[in-house]
Design an enzyme around this catalytic site. Sequence first.
Site, short mmCIF file in Angstrom:
data_model
loop_
_atom_site.label_atom_id
_atom_site.label_comp_id
_atom_site.label_asym_id
_atom_site.label_seq_id
_atom_site.Cartn_x
_atom_site.Cartn_y
_atom_site.Cartn_z
N GLY A 1 6.19 -48.85 35.66
CA GLY A 1 4.96 -47.90 35.37
C GLY A 1 3.56 -48.54 34.89
N GLY A 2 3.79 -50.06 35.31
CA GLY A 2 2.26 -50.52 34.86
C GLY A 2 2.11 -50.52 33.50
N THR B 1 7.76 -51.29 39.96
CA THR B 1 8.63 -51.90 38.84
C THR B 1 9.97 -51.51 38.65
OG1 THR B 1 6.63 -52.92 37.69
CG2 THR B 1 8.79 -52.95 36.64
N SER C 1 1.25 -59.24 31.35
CA SER C 1 2.04 -58.21 31.89
C SER C 1 2.17 -56.98 30.55
CB SER C 1 3.47 -58.51 32.02
OG SER C 1 4.43 -57.47 32.30
#
Length: 610
Positions: free
Chosen positions: A496-497, A409, A475
């Site tokens: 970073g998820g 991302t 998300s």
Amino acid sequence: MRRRRSPRSGCFVLSACLLLLILAAPAGALAKRAVARGTGGAVASDTVQATQAGLKVLAQGGTAADAAVAVASTLGVTDPFVAGIGGGGYFVYYDAHTHRVYTIDGRETAPAADNSSMFIDPATGKPLPFATAVTSGLSVGVPGMLMTWQRAVNRWGTFTLADDLRPAELVARRGFPVTSTLREQVRENAFRFDQFSSTSALFLPHGQLPVVGSKMRNPDLARTYATIARRGAGAFYGGAIGRDVVRTVHNLPLVPGATLVPRPGAMTLADLAGYRALFRAPTHVRYRGYDVYAMAPSSSGGTTVGEALNILSNFDLAAESRVQVLHHYLEATRLAYADRNRYVGDPGYVQVPLTQLLSPDFGRQRACLINPAHALTSPLAPGDPFAGSGGCTPQQPAGAADAYPETSTNHLVVADRYGDVASYTNTIEELGGSGIVVPGRGFLLNNELTDFDFAPPSSGLPDPNLPAGGKRPRSSMSPTIVLKHRRPVLALGAAGGATIITTVLQTLINRIDLHMSLPAAVAAPRASQRNSTSTQAEPAFIAEPTTPALEQLGQTFAVTDTSPLDPSIMIAPTIGTESALELFGHGRMLAAAEPVRRGGGAAGVVHPAP
Ligand code: GLU
């Protein structure tokens, strides 16, 4: 409605003017730096070329929306494993005309033919292994990126989408120097990139890793951007580019003798033609006199950061010891994550108790569980958002711990001379997405659908994040804009998820409660507690003198296990990468990118302060 502003540069034909400026600019004019102060507009992003593209558009009179599109499209070239038109994201925007914050949900959707068992292997009746699902056509969601750009530019742009794509087209055509970060990202993905003829031709020419310092060109992507500039976003959403996307997802471009047997996807041209990027009301909480605006579901970013801030509002962090501040930070996200996993999903498909999750009463209900002398035990049960502040949370079955260690991302921030601010997180999900480049088009397809839960959780609790046709996977992206007295003062977000949420929260605490400067707040060592037994932490965080005292309170830490990139780039395993802006009034701005993580980012301003 389109709002056009007149650029003050004296150029009357905007496209030509922009082109002239770009052609006139010396290559590599912007030195890579993590912090920039000045006026006239500011950008922070992952790469020098992208920040430079944004600054050029700002200098020509473009708005933050124009520049954000220029930055994002250039990242599709220079940061192709975490960005690009094959993905999606969330766009948060402060409009100085209305003094309001708006958001666009450009998240990918599942193709209409998908359903709740899409990730169950029919042969075994069990969920597919995660890695199998990642590299497949099955995981490719209908991309929302380009539609987001189109909507943002239509609403807030001075220029057209075609103007804003031009810098990226030039970088793709002329090439840019390969960085060690980019080379390492290819190395990490080499096995799966090698399986697809289109991907290996672009990123592993002649089977070799790209050489640091050599020029990487992407003429296919330059042509793709030129086509979109000529024909509009419809070329993608139903047109020739869209047809290529659909063909690729069904007939995966495997090399002869490929060892992987990836599953195809179900996307159709109708899925693309029917895609909508949605304007949504932002989430909002008050925190220590600031108004914090962020992304509502389908992202869990705004609700989880917001709930954690509401929990922390019950404590006077500024008066606490550093150990207690960190203890409260960790406990707040431990609690907020239990609620995120139980209640947040695509609001078009599940009822998200948004008002309740973000109410100060619910924050009080959750805060009362925090014991200053001892850490809670995870996995914690979710709270009852409908119970208000009425006593501590009644016990429910425990939720599942969140153990989702992503590293991809990108987040970009832009401020313009008119007072508008953009905070934009976008992604193709995994580093390298699905690993599949659309042949002849020069961009990677996402694997965003792996953000769905593959199967209902073993806890037996309802799961708002199971797949369904047309649904957006939940998300963690948390693009945020903070106002004080209706004026923007901070804009931030991270990659970073699932750690994105904690990175944004930790930075807000660092800046607002601990009074760190913004660059220090971004650079500070990170820890991420997500309702799991031990907290994921950077080695530098664990090395801090506060750790033994935190451990005495029952906090436990494990070094983050981010993939092993070249140590000269990562320095150490890290959590997230961030970009942020601070606005001081009277047009003075500070842009802050990562100094070190993932090779460091690039900050710039139009007129640097002397
Ligand atoms: N797909 C993730 C999300 O939407 C972001 C991926 C990442 O940052 O690694 O939360």
